[in-house]
Scaffold this active site. Structure first.
Site, PDB file in Angstrom:
ATOM      1  N   GLU A 127       0.797  -1.239   0.000  1.00  0.00           N
ATOM      2  CA  GLU A 127       0.000   0.000   0.000  1.00  0.00           C
ATOM      3  C   GLU A 127       0.826   1.284   0.000  1.00  0.00           C
ATOM      4  O   GLU A 127       0.576   2.192   0.781  1.00  0.00           O
ATOM      5  CB  GLU A 127      -0.966  -0.020   1.200  1.00  0.00           C
ATOM      6  CG  GLU A 127      -1.894  -1.221   1.160  1.00  0.00           C
ATOM      7  CD  GLU A 127      -2.803  -1.360   2.387  1.00  0.00           C
ATOM      8  OE1 GLU A 127      -2.683  -0.546   3.321  1.00  0.00           O
ATOM      9  OE2 GLU A 127      -3.632  -2.278   2.396  1.00  0.00           O
ATOM     10  N   ASN A 169       2.059  -5.241  -3.113  1.00  0.00           N
ATOM     11  CA  ASN A 169       0.641  -5.515  -2.864  1.00  0.00           C
ATOM     12  C   ASN A 169      -0.103  -4.212  -2.598  1.00  0.00           C
ATOM     13  O   ASN A 169       0.374  -3.365  -1.830  1.00  0.00           O
ATOM     14  CB  ASN A 169       0.555  -6.422  -1.619  1.00  0.00           C
ATOM     15  CG  ASN A 169      -0.806  -7.017  -1.372  1.00  0.00           C
ATOM     16  OD1 ASN A 169      -1.387  -7.658  -2.247  1.00  0.00           O
ATOM     17  ND2 ASN A 169      -1.333  -6.816  -0.163  1.00  0.00           N
ATOM     18  N   HIS A 206     -10.447  -5.547  -2.663  1.00  0.00           N
ATOM     19  CA  HIS A 206     -11.507  -5.244  -1.688  1.00  0.00           C
ATOM     20  C   HIS A 206     -12.563  -4.409  -2.417  1.00  0.00           C
ATOM     21  O   HIS A 206     -12.510  -3.187  -2.431  1.00  0.00           O
ATOM     22  CB  HIS A 206     -10.943  -4.444  -0.509  1.00  0.00           C
ATOM     23  CG  HIS A 206      -9.995  -5.212   0.347  1.00  0.00           C
ATOM     24  ND1 HIS A 206     -10.386  -6.302   1.087  1.00  0.00           N
ATOM     25  CD2 HIS A 206      -8.673  -5.048   0.586  1.00  0.00           C
ATOM     26  CE1 HIS A 206      -9.347  -6.777   1.753  1.00  0.00           C
ATOM     27  NE2 HIS A 206      -8.297  -6.040   1.463  1.00  0.00           N
ATOM     28  N   GLU A 235      -6.526 -10.419  -1.407  1.00  0.00           N
ATOM     29  CA  GLU A 235      -7.364 -10.157  -0.226  1.00  0.00           C
ATOM     30  C   GLU A 235      -8.828  -9.997  -0.637  1.00  0.00           C
ATOM     31  O   GLU A 235      -9.549  -9.133  -0.129  1.00  0.00           O
ATOM     32  CB  GLU A 235      -6.894  -8.887   0.502  1.00  0.00           C
ATOM     33  CG  GLU A 235      -5.434  -8.910   0.904  1.00  0.00           C
ATOM     34  CD  GLU A 235      -4.969  -7.663   1.644  1.00  0.00           C
ATOM     35  OE1 GLU A 235      -5.816  -6.839   2.061  1.00  0.00           O
ATOM     36  OE2 GLU A 235      -3.747  -7.511   1.802  1.00  0.00           O
ATOM     37  N   ASP A 237     -12.568  -9.632  -1.193  1.00  0.00           N
ATOM     38  CA  ASP A 237     -13.903  -9.613  -0.583  1.00  0.00           C
ATOM     39  C   ASP A 237     -14.740  -8.611  -1.367  1.00  0.00           C
ATOM     40  O   ASP A 237     -14.206  -7.672  -1.970  1.00  0.00           O
ATOM     41  CB  ASP A 237     -13.897  -9.333   0.925  1.00  0.00           C
ATOM     42  CG  ASP A 237     -13.113  -8.104   1.347  1.00  0.00           C
ATOM     43  OD1 ASP A 237     -12.962  -7.164   0.544  1.00  0.00           O
ATOM     44  OD2 ASP A 237     -12.655  -8.065   2.505  1.00  0.00           O
TER      45      ASP A 237
HETATM   46  O1  G3I Z   1      -5.858  -7.709  18.882  1.00  0.00           O
HETATM   47  C1  G3I Z   1      -6.417  -6.473  19.325  1.00  0.00           C
HETATM   48  C2  G3I Z   1      -7.213  -6.668  20.566  1.00  0.00           C
HETATM   49  O2  G3I Z   1      -6.359  -7.090  21.604  1.00  0.00           O
HETATM   50  C3  G3I Z   1      -7.894  -5.357  20.935  1.00  0.00           C
HETATM   51  O3  G3I Z   1      -8.723  -5.525  22.040  1.00  0.00           O
HETATM   52  C4  G3I Z   1      -8.743  -4.846  19.764  1.00  0.00           C
HETATM   53  C5  G3I Z   1      -9.405  -3.510  20.062  1.00  0.00           C
HETATM   54  O4  G3I Z   1      -9.329  -2.638  18.972  1.00  0.00           O
HETATM   55  O5  G3I Z   1      -7.899  -4.692  18.663  1.00  0.00           O
HETATM   56  C6  G3I Z   1      -7.293  -5.916  18.235  1.00  0.00           C
HETATM   57  O6  G3I Z   1      -6.477  -5.660  17.129  1.00  0.00           O
HETATM   58  C7  G3I Z   1      -7.162  -5.437  15.912  1.00  0.00           C
HETATM   59  C8  G3I Z   1      -6.687  -6.468  14.889  1.00  0.00           C
HETATM   60  O7  G3I Z   1      -7.264  -6.181  13.623  1.00  0.00           O
HETATM   61  C9  G3I Z   1      -7.080  -7.888  15.266  1.00  0.00           C
HETATM   62  O8  G3I Z   1      -8.473  -8.034  15.291  1.00  0.00           O
HETATM   63  C10 G3I Z   1      -6.841  -4.031  15.439  1.00  0.00           C
HETATM   64  O9  G3I Z   1      -7.400  -3.082  16.317  1.00  0.00           O
HETATM   65  C11 G3I Z   1      -7.359  -3.822  14.040  1.00  0.00           C
HETATM   66  O10 G3I Z   1      -6.857  -2.582  13.563  1.00  0.00           O
HETATM   67  C12 G3I Z   1      -6.874  -4.913  13.126  1.00  0.00           C
HETATM   68  O11 G3I Z   1      -7.463  -4.719  11.864  1.00  0.00           O
HETATM   69  C13 G3I Z   1      -6.803  -5.363  10.798  1.00  0.00           C
HETATM   70  C14 G3I Z   1      -6.400  -4.320   9.779  1.00  0.00           C
HETATM   71  O12 G3I Z   1      -5.829  -4.977   8.648  1.00  0.00           O
HETATM   72  C15 G3I Z   1      -5.409  -3.343  10.353  1.00  0.00           C
HETATM   73  O13 G3I Z   1      -4.842  -2.540   9.387  1.00  0.00           O
HETATM   74  C16 G3I Z   1      -7.763  -6.368  10.190  1.00  0.00           C
HETATM   75  O14 G3I Z   1      -7.988  -7.432  11.113  1.00  0.00           O
HETATM   76  C17 G3I Z   1      -7.188  -6.930   8.888  1.00  0.00           C
HETATM   77  O15 G3I Z   1      -8.179  -7.683   8.230  1.00  0.00           O
HETATM   78  C18 G3I Z   1      -6.758  -5.793   7.984  1.00  0.00           C
HETATM   79  O16 G3I Z   1      -6.179  -6.336   6.824  1.00  0.00           O
HETATM   80  C19 G3I Z   1      -5.760  -5.389   5.836  1.00  0.00           C
HETATM   81  C20 G3I Z   1      -4.514  -5.947   5.178  1.00  0.00           C
HETATM   82  O17 G3I Z   1      -3.529  -6.246   6.139  1.00  0.00           O
HETATM   83  C21 G3I Z   1      -3.975  -4.975   4.135  1.00  0.00           C
HETATM   84  N1  G3I Z   1      -5.012  -4.609   3.182  1.00  0.00           N
HETATM   85  C22 G3I Z   1      -6.265  -4.130   3.752  1.00  0.00           C
HETATM   86  C23 G3I Z   1      -6.832  -5.123   4.756  1.00  0.00           C
HETATM   87  C24 G3I Z   1      -8.160  -4.662   5.306  1.00  0.00           C
HETATM   88  O18 G3I Z   1      -8.029  -3.484   6.049  1.00  0.00           O
END
Ligand code: G3I
Length: 302
Positions: A127, A169, A206, A235, A237
């Site tokens: 990105e 990516n 996405h 990725e 969806d």
């Molecule tokens: O693990 C913590 C947890 O301990 C806490 O209580 C909670 C409260 O906010 O957060 C949890 O972490 C979260 C993590 O996902 C696991 O669920 C983060 O806040 C959250 O920001 C994170 O989001 C991820 C996101 O990337 C972050 O940038 C998504 O799961 C994940 O699907 C997403 O994936 C990205 C790719 O890496 C890159 N391309 C876009 C894609 C979608 O955004």
């Protein structure tokens, strides 16, 4: 064939999913993922904040949980991701310039050494381009460290693990007419001309109402492949999971010889980072949706 992975394998491709380590104790989740997919991407566990929470102190506990589950279940693994403006640990967010550059190099070397020879494709850089019509790089601490940060990341990665395919990516790069797509194309063309080691381009895909699927995605895949790189849908969806759009994306990959495979970004709708859009192939109970059947049929040549 009756599963996505086996159906994709008929043409030498794979069908993968993002796996979250925290869900590996959910037997509905693991039984679907174990049955249907033959490639795994760690949804968050191989990112910078997870793998190097303190500078120079690597932690692969969550990443290895995903990696080991995948390999024990006969799946291969895509690495995601080594250099990114997002999900940086606090110590890295506060770095800039040459110290950030060195930290990026050290991070790539540390993570790739741990998984040397074990990862089929690495998302080396994620990105790096801005949204909108500018065609510019995204502003970030990495970008401010010097415009050559991307090629430095790729050269570092090639030396660290010559067996991995090295991918760039990004998202909103599926429509051939978008400025971001053209900017990414110019970068890949330049890298190929100058011998910067890049093997593949990942199209996150996405799709939603703001950045919808367009049938020229196939043209985009073909044009990148013509530069001499592999392409992959990394990725996927789609808002509302329309069966016809899922089928079209699948057929686009199948139509391009250098399209390595497709990864969907989660198993059930409830596992999705945007679950309210119900964008995946399985419903919250683990049932197959119409989109699932459309993808399977397309992979089977239907
Ligand atoms: O693990 C913590 C947890 O301990 C806490 O209580 C909670 C409260 O906010 O957060 C949890 O972490 C979260 C993590 O996902 C696991 O669920 C983060 O806040 C959250 O920001 C994170 O989001 C991820 C996101 O990337 C972050 O940038 C998504 O799961 C994940 O699907 C997403 O994936 C990205 C790719 O890496 C890159 N391309 C876009 C894609 C979608 O955004």
């Amino acid at each position: 064939e009756s599963t996505l992975g086996a159906a994709a394998a008929q043409s030498g491709r794979y069908f993968g999913t993002a796996i979250a380590s925290g869900k590996l104790g959910d037997s509905t989740y693991t039984s679907i993922a174990g049955r249907e997919f033959n490639m795994v991407t760690a949804e968050n566990e191989m990112k910078i904040d997870a793998t190097e929470p303190q500078r120079g102190q690597f932690n692969f506990s969550s990443a290895d949980r995903v990696y080991n589950w995948a390999v024990q279940n006969g799946k291969r693994v895509r690495g995601h991701t080594l250099a990114w403006h997002s999900q940086q640990p606090g110590w890295m967010q506060s770095l800039s310039g040459s110290s950030l550059r060195q930290a990026m190099i050290d991070h790539i070397n540390g993570v790739m050494a741990h998984y040397k020879g074990k990862i089929v494709q690495w998302d080396v850089v994620n990105e790096a381009f801005a949204d909108g019509s500018s065609g510019a790089r995204r502003d970030s601490n990495l970008q401010r460290s010097g415009n050559d940060w991307i090629e430095v990341a790729f050269r570092t990665a090639r030396a660290a693990d010559p067996s991995a395919k090295l991918c760039y990516n990004d998202y909103n790069v599926e429509n051939w007419n978008w400025a971001k797509t053209q900017a990414m194309y110019s970068m890949v063309r330049d890298f190929k001309q100058r011998g910067v080691p890049i093997d593949c381009v990942g199209f996150q895909a996405h799709f939603n109402s703001g950045s919808p699927y367009d049938s020229n995605f196939r043209t985009t895949l073909q044009n990148f492949a013509a530069l001499g790189v592999d392409v992959a849908v990394t990725e996927l969806d789609i808002q509302g999971a329309p069966a016809s759009t899922y089928a079209n994306v699948t057929k686009d990959c199948l139509a391009v010889e250098r399209c390595l495979g497709i990864t969907v970004w989660g198993v059930r709708d409830s596992d999705s980072w945007r679950s309210e859009q119900t964008p995946l192939l399985f419903n919250n109970s683990g049932g197959k949706k119409a989109a699932y059947t459309a993808v399977l049929d397309a992979l089977n040549g239907g």
